[in-house]
Design a protein around this motif. Structure first.
Motif, PDB file in Angstrom:
ATOM      1  N   VAL A 119      40.924  26.915  35.227  1.00 58.46           N
ATOM      2  CA  VAL A 119      42.042  27.183  35.083  1.00 58.46           C
ATOM      3  C   VAL A 119      42.069  28.608  35.292  1.00 58.46           C
ATOM      4  CG1 VAL A 119      44.202  26.911  33.601  1.00 58.46           C
ATOM      5  CG2 VAL A 119      42.770  25.233  35.176  1.00 58.46           C
ATOM      6  N   ALA A 120      40.985  29.420  33.739  1.00 59.62           N
ATOM      7  CA  ALA A 120      40.673  30.507  33.735  1.00 59.62           C
ATOM      8  C   ALA A 120      40.529  31.673  34.548  1.00 59.62           C
ATOM      9  CB  ALA A 120      39.658  30.840  32.470  1.00 59.62           C
ATOM     10  N   LYS A 121      39.424  31.051  35.164  1.00 55.35           N
ATOM     11  CA  LYS A 121      39.296  31.752  36.274  1.00 55.35           C
ATOM     12  C   LYS A 121      40.214  32.356  37.586  1.00 55.35           C
ATOM     13  CE  LYS A 121      35.890  32.118  40.453  1.00 55.35           C
ATOM     14  NZ  LYS A 121      34.741  30.869  41.340  1.00 55.35           N
ATOM     15  N   ARG A 122      41.414  31.292  37.625  1.00 45.42           N
ATOM     16  CA  ARG A 122      42.528  31.252  38.306  1.00 45.42           C
ATOM     17  C   ARG A 122      43.281  32.754  37.847  1.00 45.42           C
ATOM     18  NH1 ARG A 122      41.242  25.678  40.196  1.00 45.42           N
ATOM     19  NH2 ARG A 122      42.959  25.622  38.531  1.00 45.42           N
ATOM     20  N   LYS A 123      42.947  32.391  36.848  1.00 46.60           N
ATOM     21  CA  LYS A 123      43.988  33.555  36.312  1.00 46.60           C
ATOM     22  C   LYS A 123      44.020  34.706  36.254  1.00 46.60           C
ATOM     23  CE  LYS A 123      46.592  30.055  33.484  1.00 46.60           C
ATOM     24  NZ  LYS A 123      46.706  29.438  31.411  1.00 46.60           N
ATOM     25  N   LEU A 124      42.726  35.069  36.241  1.00 47.47           N
ATOM     26  CA  LEU A 124      41.937  36.058  35.590  1.00 47.47           C
ATOM     27  C   LEU A 124      41.731  36.871  36.989  1.00 47.47           C
ATOM     28  CD1 LEU A 124      38.337  35.758  33.704  1.00 47.47           C
ATOM     29  CD2 LEU A 124      40.593  36.640  32.974  1.00 47.47           C
ATOM     30  N   LEU A 125      41.739  35.935  38.558  1.00 49.18           N
ATOM     31  CA  LEU A 125      42.259  36.631  39.949  1.00 49.18           C
ATOM     32  C   LEU A 125      43.718  36.491  39.728  1.00 49.18           C
ATOM     33  CD1 LEU A 125      39.611  34.080  41.337  1.00 49.18           C
ATOM     34  CD2 LEU A 125      39.464  36.283  40.928  1.00 49.18           C
ATOM     35  N   GLY A 126      44.530  36.625  39.308  1.00 45.73           N
ATOM     36  CA  GLY A 126      45.989  36.244  39.675  1.00 45.73           C
ATOM     37  C   GLY A 126      46.816  35.082  40.426  1.00 45.73           C
ATOM     38  N   GLU A 127      46.142  34.067  39.812  1.00 43.70           N
ATOM     39  CA  GLU A 127      46.577  32.669  40.135  1.00 43.70           C
ATOM     40  C   GLU A 127      47.185  31.754  39.397  1.00 43.70           C
ATOM     41  OE1 GLU A 127      43.434  31.631  42.932  1.00 43.70           O
ATOM     42  OE2 GLU A 127      43.393  33.075  44.796  1.00 43.70           O
ATOM     43  N   GLY A 128      47.846  31.016  39.673  1.00 45.32           N
ATOM     44  CA  GLY A 128      48.563  29.832  39.300  1.00 45.32           C
ATOM     45  C   GLY A 128      48.653  30.481  37.452  1.00 45.32           C
ATOM     46  N   LEU A 129      49.761  31.266  38.098  1.00 43.82           N
ATOM     47  CA  LEU A 129      50.380  31.851  36.486  1.00 43.82           C
ATOM     48  C   LEU A 129      51.978  31.408  36.905  1.00 43.82           C
ATOM     49  CD1 LEU A 129      48.951  35.662  36.873  1.00 43.82           C
ATOM     50  CD2 LEU A 129      48.036  34.372  35.345  1.00 43.82           C
ATOM     51  N   GLY A 130      52.504  30.662  37.206  1.00 43.59           N
ATOM     52  CA  GLY A 130      53.935  30.805  36.960  1.00 43.59           C
ATOM     53  C   GLY A 130      53.998  29.887  36.267  1.00 43.59           C
ATOM     54  N   VAL A 138      44.986  36.711  29.145  1.00 43.33           N
ATOM     55  CA  VAL A 138      44.628  36.968  30.348  1.00 43.33           C
ATOM     56  C   VAL A 138      44.334  38.620  30.651  1.00 43.33           C
ATOM     57  CG1 VAL A 138      45.337  37.176  32.623  1.00 43.33           C
ATOM     58  CG2 VAL A 138      45.335  35.142  31.310  1.00 43.33           C
ATOM     59  N   GLU A 139      45.350  39.655  30.618  1.00 43.07           N
ATOM     60  CA  GLU A 139      45.408  41.475  30.411  1.00 43.07           C
ATOM     61  C   GLU A 139      44.579  42.108  29.796  1.00 43.07           C
ATOM     62  OE1 GLU A 139      48.961  44.537  30.382  1.00 43.07           O
ATOM     63  OE2 GLU A 139      48.947  42.438  29.198  1.00 43.07           O
ATOM     64  N   GLN A 191      42.037  40.247  28.113  1.00 42.96           N
ATOM     65  CA  GLN A 191      40.505  40.374  29.185  1.00 42.96           C
ATOM     66  C   GLN A 191      40.284  40.773  30.029  1.00 42.96           C
ATOM     67  OE1 GLN A 191      38.184  37.583  27.666  1.00 42.96           O
ATOM     68  NE2 GLN A 191      37.230  38.687  29.109  1.00 42.96           N
ATOM     69  N   LEU A 192      41.336  41.348  31.043  1.00 42.77           N
ATOM     70  CA  LEU A 192      40.556  41.932  32.201  1.00 42.77           C
ATOM     71  C   LEU A 192      40.639  43.798  31.502  1.00 42.77           C
ATOM     72  CD1 LEU A 192      43.626  40.872  34.394  1.00 42.77           C
ATOM     73  CD2 LEU A 192      41.082  40.596  34.899  1.00 42.77           C
ATOM     74  N   GLU A 193      41.054  43.891  30.691  1.00 38.70           N
ATOM     75  CA  GLU A 193      41.269  45.228  30.086  1.00 38.70           C
ATOM     76  C   GLU A 193      39.460  45.422  30.415  1.00 38.70           C
ATOM     77  OE1 GLU A 193      43.803  46.070  26.907  1.00 38.70           O
ATOM     78  OE2 GLU A 193      45.366  46.168  29.081  1.00 38.70           O
ATOM     79  N   ARG A 194      39.278  44.506  29.085  1.00 37.55           N
ATOM     80  CA  ARG A 194      38.048  44.118  27.565  1.00 37.55           C
ATOM     81  C   ARG A 194      36.717  44.453  29.287  1.00 37.55           C
ATOM     82  NH1 ARG A 194      40.350  40.712  24.049  1.00 37.55           N
ATOM     83  NH2 ARG A 194      39.811  38.674  25.817  1.00 37.55           N
ATOM     84  N   SER A 195      37.147  43.419  29.863  1.00 33.43           N
ATOM     85  CA  SER A 195      36.375  43.440  31.471  1.00 33.43           C
ATOM     86  C   SER A 195      36.085  44.390  32.022  1.00 33.43           C
ATOM     87  CB  SER A 195      36.245  42.797  32.564  1.00 33.43           C
ATOM     88  OG  SER A 195      36.855  41.171  32.170  1.00 33.43           O
ATOM     89  N   VAL A 196      37.396  45.758  32.501  1.00 31.70           N
ATOM     90  CA  VAL A 196      37.068  46.542  33.033  1.00 31.70           C
ATOM     91  C   VAL A 196      36.436  47.735  32.128  1.00 31.70           C
ATOM     92  CG1 VAL A 196      38.620  48.307  33.634  1.00 31.70           C
ATOM     93  CG2 VAL A 196      38.551  46.535  34.055  1.00 31.70           C
ATOM     94  N   ARG A 197      36.444  47.456  30.480  1.00 33.28           N
ATOM     95  CA  ARG A 197      35.633  48.965  29.661  1.00 33.28           C
ATOM     96  C   ARG A 197      34.371  48.400  29.849  1.00 33.28           C
ATOM     97  NH1 ARG A 197      40.099  47.625  26.050  1.00 33.28           N
ATOM     98  NH2 ARG A 197      38.740  46.253  24.817  1.00 33.28           N
TER      99      ARG A 197
END
Length: 216
Positions: A105-116, A126-127, A129-135
């Protein structure tokens, strides 16, 4: 008169319950005695009344029969450890399956899926987490670039050293060739190198030349 079938449930009337207990107790003790005599079986029977009174029957010795029973149960007792291990494995498997589901579920959210169905707090997480991953990815990329630059600089220095060494060897070869040519010129000037080629000039037929060189 046909006797009706007795229902197998607790008798509520205390007097009837006591009468039934006495009758069936005596019948059970009788059956135990008959079984031991007719079939030569070792029988031990223990009965406690509702008031805690003990009634017992043993075809031989009650104590010996009890000890025999304990030994037999000990020998044929199933291995409960294996059953417990199976139960533990089942619990661990269920827990791991639940963790895998959460990770999916967490993986799908990081990919932008299942956010409904995600709340604003979950979207913010999620946002972040993505910023930390980009850094982290950018820092690793810069590290890889730095390592590649250092490797190229080391290779450049090695090639420069090899080039300088080759230039030095070429210069040494040139110097050696120049010295050898100079030495040959000196030998020619000093007359040490005499050529077998006739360099004198003669005019006339060949016979005259020969006579001039070797007179009779």
């Amino acid at each position: 008169m046909v006797r009706g079938k007795t229902q197998m449930r607790r008798i509520e009337n205390a007097t009837s319950r006591q009468v039934t207990f006495s009758k069936r107790r005596n019948g059970l003790l009788k059956k135990a005695f008959e079984l031991s005599v007719l079939c030569d079986a070792e029988v031990a029977l223990v009965i406690f009344s509702p008031r805690g009174k003990l009634y017992e029957f043993a075809s031989s010795s009650m104590q010996e029969t009890i000890e025999r029973y304990k030994n037999h149960v000990k020998d044929v007792q199933p291995d409960t450890s294996s059953v417990e291990d199976v139960q533990n494995l089942k619990h661990e498997t269920a827990a791991m399956a639940q963790k895998v589901e959460h990770l999916e579920v967490a993986k799908r959210k990081l990919l932008g899926e299942g956010l409904g169905t995600s709340t604003i707090e979950e979207l913010l997480q999620v946002e972040q987490q993505l910023e930390r991953s980009v850094r982290i990815i950018r820092a690793r990329k810069m590290q890889v670039y730095t390592e590649q630059i250092e490797q190229l600089q080391a290779k450049e220095k090695m090639l420069a050293d090899e080039n300088a060494l080759l230039n030095e060897k070429c210069q040494q070869l040139k110097d050696c060739g120049t010295d050898e040519i100079g030495a040959n010129i000196c030998l020619l000037e000093n007359g040490e190198n005499v050529s077998d080629v006739e360099t004198e000039l003669f005019i006339g037929p060949p016979e005259t030349r020969m006579k001039q060189r070797w007179p009779k």
